[in-house]
Motif scaffolding. Structure first.
Motif, short mmCIF file in Angstrom:
data_model
loop_
_atom_site.label_atom_id
_atom_site.label_comp_id
_atom_site.label_asym_id
_atom_site.label_seq_id
_atom_site.Cartn_x
_atom_site.Cartn_y
_atom_site.Cartn_z
N ARG A 1 0.82 -1.22 0.00
CA ARG A 1 0.00 0.00 0.00
C ARG A 1 0.86 1.26 0.00
O ARG A 1 0.43 2.30 -0.50
CB ARG A 1 -0.91 0.02 1.24
CG ARG A 1 -2.02 -1.00 1.18
CD ARG A 1 -3.02 -0.76 2.29
NE ARG A 1 -3.84 -1.94 2.49
CZ ARG A 1 -3.85 -2.68 3.60
NH1 ARG A 1 -3.08 -2.33 4.62
NH2 ARG A 1 -4.61 -3.74 3.69
N THR A 2 2.05 1.19 0.56
CA THR A 2 2.91 2.38 0.63
C THR A 2 3.90 2.45 -0.53
O THR A 2 4.66 3.39 -0.62
CB THR A 2 3.70 2.39 1.96
OG1 THR A 2 4.55 1.23 2.01
CG2 THR A 2 2.75 2.37 3.15
N ALA B 1 -2.53 -0.48 -4.07
CA ALA B 1 -3.25 -0.23 -2.83
C ALA B 1 -4.62 -0.92 -2.78
O ALA B 1 -5.12 -1.23 -1.70
CB ALA B 1 -3.43 1.27 -2.62
#
Length: 248
Positions: A38-39, A45
């Motif tokens: 997600r980062t 994501a």
């Protein structure tokens, strides 16, 4: 080189041998990977289940908590052979060449030569040779390093790679058990990575293994300097025993 050869497609994959795991264990590993992703980039994501049409699939989001993922793995169990484990897949909802998708085959513990794998297809150029914003964002050393690192942390594979398919095809046959490319990871269980020439960057992945990045700019099989560097690195990795024996 033909003009069509300049349109390179890229993929990322992590691979490991026989490992008997339950759907819950696979769900826990997948959760760790998706949480880390997600980062890395917005493309990684949110994920969707595949459907009979794009419209249907857009209504089928994948919740990436371990309980939901465990249910997906359980539903993806091989119905005939228990030792062939589980399979799940998904994509991120982008259209055509801008999409990223994944296929995970895990929990396989067959005596046959079948490997566990987590493979991502990545956005690419269109047939017109133009590249959209997703490909420009994803096909960078930093993003692909993050993707490979997330797979390494989650699945603890023997090795992992993110590279050009065109470069993979340049590796002479019979190919070794483990390949190398733009971004590569080797577990400490496979062996220790030797010193490598500049501009190769090496970094540790927790206490699990070593990640290599051949070039800070996009690695392409159409660049002779990139191919020469990869060849030299491959020789050194082979000498260190990291590539393993040739595949039959």
């Amino acid at each position: 080189m033909k003009e069509d050869d300049l349109i390179e497609t890229y993929y990322a994959g992590a691979y490991w041998g026989a490992r008997k795991e339950s759907p819950e264990e696979c769900g826990q590993r997948a959760e760790a990977m998706f949480t880390a992703l997600r980062t890395v980039a917005p493309d990684f994501a949110h994920w969707l289940k595949q459907g009979r049409s794009r419209r249907e699939a857009l209504q089928r989001p994948i919740e990436t908590d371990r309980a939901t993922l465990a249910k997906m793995f359980r539903r993806g169990k091989d119905r005939v052979f228990e030792e062939l484990g589980f399979r799940i897949s998904g994509w991120n909802g982008a259209s055509d060449d801008e999409a990223s998708s994944f296929l995970i085959s895990a929990g396989i513990h067959s005596e046959e030569r079948i490997v566990n794998a987590c493979v991502f297809d990545l956005p690419s150029q269109g047939l017109d040779g133009k590249e959209g914003p997703n490909a420009q964002r994803v096909l960078t050393a930093n993003v692909l390093s993050g993707l490979v690192r997330a797979m390494a942390v989650g699945w603890e594979p023997e090795w992992a790679i993110a590279t050009s398919r065109a470069h993979r095809e340049l590796i002479p046959r019979p190919r070794p058990t483990r390949l190398w490319g733009w971004v590569t990871y080797y577990s400490d269980q496979v062996g220790r990575v030797p010193p490598l020439p500049a501009p190769v960057r090496m970094e540790r992945v927790e206490d699990k293994g070593t990640l290599l990045v051949l070039t800070p700019e996009r690695f392409t099989a159409s660049n002779p300097e990139h191919v020469a560097l990869a060849h030299r690195v491959g020789e050194l990795l082979d000498r260190a025993g990291l590539l393993g024996p040739p595949l039959p």
